[in-house]
Scaffold this active site. Sequence first.
Site, PDB file in Angstrom:
ATOM      1  N   GLU A 160      38.922  30.556  36.989  1.00 30.98           N
ATOM      2  CA  GLU A 160      39.271  29.602  38.053  1.00 30.98           C
ATOM      3  C   GLU A 160      40.102  28.416  37.545  1.00 30.98           C
ATOM      4  OE1 GLU A 160      35.564  28.582  39.972  1.00 30.98           O
ATOM      5  OE2 GLU A 160      35.221  30.636  40.628  1.00 30.98           O
ATOM      6  N   ASN A 201      40.487  35.175  35.229  1.00 28.10           N
ATOM      7  CA  ASN A 201      39.688  35.560  36.401  1.00 28.10           C
ATOM      8  C   ASN A 201      39.767  34.461  37.462  1.00 28.10           C
ATOM      9  OD1 ASN A 201      37.622  37.477  37.431  1.00 28.10           O
ATOM     10  ND2 ASN A 201      36.184  35.771  37.232  1.00 28.10           N
ATOM     11  N   HIS A 237      35.380  37.544  46.456  1.00 21.81           N
ATOM     12  CA  HIS A 237      34.307  37.047  47.332  1.00 21.81           C
ATOM     13  C   HIS A 237      34.850  37.004  48.765  1.00 21.81           C
ATOM     14  CE1 HIS A 237      31.596  36.207  44.074  1.00 21.81           C
ATOM     15  NE2 HIS A 237      32.536  35.525  43.445  1.00 21.81           N
ATOM     16  N   GLU A 266      33.883  40.429  41.004  1.00 20.17           N
ATOM     17  CA  GLU A 266      32.722  39.776  41.648  1.00 20.17           C
ATOM     18  C   GLU A 266      32.646  40.100  43.132  1.00 20.17           C
ATOM     19  OE1 GLU A 266      32.580  35.553  40.751  1.00 20.17           O
ATOM     20  OE2 GLU A 266      33.301  35.856  38.715  1.00 20.17           O
ATOM     21  N   ASP A 268      31.785  40.718  46.768  1.00 20.77           N
ATOM     22  CA  ASP A 268      30.725  40.722  47.782  1.00 20.77           C
ATOM     23  C   ASP A 268      31.372  40.390  49.126  1.00 20.77           C
ATOM     24  OD1 ASP A 268      30.996  37.934  47.426  1.00 20.77           O
ATOM     25  OD2 ASP A 268      28.973  37.652  46.637  1.00 20.77           O
TER      26      ASP A 268
HETATM   27  C1  XIL Z   1      27.479  31.893  40.694  1.00 21.54           C
HETATM   28  C2  XIL Z   1      26.104  32.518  40.522  1.00 21.54           C
HETATM   29  O1  XIL Z   1      26.061  33.696  41.272  1.00 21.54           O
HETATM   30  C3  XIL Z   1      25.034  31.554  40.972  1.00 21.54           C
HETATM   31  O2  XIL Z   1      23.735  32.082  40.674  1.00 21.54           O
HETATM   32  C4  XIL Z   1      25.203  30.214  40.273  1.00 21.54           C
HETATM   33  O3  XIL Z   1      24.261  29.295  40.780  1.00 21.54           O
HETATM   34  C5  XIL Z   1      26.609  29.680  40.498  1.00 21.54           C
HETATM   35  O4  XIL Z   1      27.550  30.635  40.049  1.00 21.54           O
HETATM   36  N1  XIL Z   1      32.543  32.555  40.799  1.00 21.54           N
HETATM   37  C6  XIL Z   1      32.099  32.862  39.525  1.00 21.54           C
HETATM   38  C7  XIL Z   1      30.656  33.081  39.290  1.00 21.54           C
HETATM   39  O5  XIL Z   1      32.932  33.055  38.625  1.00 21.54           O
HETATM   40  O6  XIL Z   1      30.270  32.716  38.011  1.00 21.54           O
HETATM   41  C8  XIL Z   1      29.797  32.379  40.327  1.00 21.54           C
HETATM   42  O7  XIL Z   1      28.447  32.747  40.118  1.00 21.54           O
HETATM   43  C9  XIL Z   1      30.265  32.734  41.713  1.00 21.54           C
HETATM   44  C10 XIL Z   1      31.698  32.287  41.919  1.00 21.54           C
END
Ligand code: XIL
Length: 348
Positions: A160, A201, A237, A266, A268
């Site tokens: 990020e 990422n 996401h 990641e 979802d």
């Molecule tokens: C999130 C986790 O899922 C949570 O449990 C934690 O509290 C905060 O981080 N982007 C990312 C991940 O790169 O590391 C994040 O994970 C979600 C967003």
Amino acid sequence: MILALALVLAAPAPPAHPHPHPHPHPAKDLRQLAQQHGIKIGTAVDIAALRDEPDYRQRLNREFTHVTAENAMKWESVEPERGVYTWDDADALVENARRNHQQIRGHTLLWHNQLPAWLTSGVEDGTIDATELREILREHITTQVRRYKGKIRAWDVVNEVVEEDGSLRQSIWLQHLGPGYIADAFRWAHRADPHAKLFINDYNLEWNAPKIETTLSIVKDLKAQGVPIHGIGFQGHLGIQYDYPADWANVMRRFADLGLEVAITELDVRMVLPVTPEKLATQAEYYRRALTDCLSVRACREMTVWGFTDRHSWVPGWFEGEGAATLLDENLAPKPAYKALLAVRGRK
Ligand code: XIL
């Protein structure tokens, strides 16, 4: 003779090869689906659940060929006090993966979130100056990558680092070290494990044009300087209240054209609660399209979901009124999204 035959029969089956053509049988689970398509299907792992919940553990190990620590490899987890490393959780994940033939994505070496308080407060009150900060970062990356040398397939080296408007994120890293910190991070990681694949990422990279263009130019710059960068991670996401990012496969291809491996890191798909059958059907379609997009791009080798059960998902805690973002419900029963993935046939 009988002994020899018994040995042959007991020998493990040869590893499955990537299957480039549509497969005749639908997969029975995600592990088989991954084999059929010749990609890795992974999940983020909640370490507490892995330790304490046998049904979670069994399901994780049955379904997935790749794992990412949801939190256990983040800086605040591994070095909560300066110089005091706590590897227990990260080690537990690595050991479980080894026993279950899972590859690992290391997440993450450099981020602006989940940094230990000693680091952020030291930078803020000036007791850690820029020179020291750079040394702390080098030490952190080197120590962590070296610890798992040969055991982590791919690292999210930087996470990020680009803002929504396409500028570089105003993190402590940019503010104190300047933009060269990105190249440094990749070089240090590569030195510590020359075989690990090194990724940049980010989120919203599926559709946000300014972010996409800046990230592409970061990658081009790094490559031009000979910096070891090997992959692009799309967090993925998504939410069904937003349109599916219809151009995603093209964006993946633009990064692949720079010679990068592509991964969805990641995935979802959240929804505004309550859950309805219609929303679950839409969610299934988003998951199906994400896999299909990955399969349509040769360089896309991994699709990782950010948790596989609604029992353990970051969504309800981070997006008020939203949830139900994963493939299995709280009782680990398959949702329509899970079935939709299994029904996806071979690479185009
Ligand atoms: C999130 C986790 O899922 C949570 O449990 C934690 O509290 C905060 O981080 N982007 C990312 C991940 O790169 O590391 C994040 O994970 C979600 C967003």
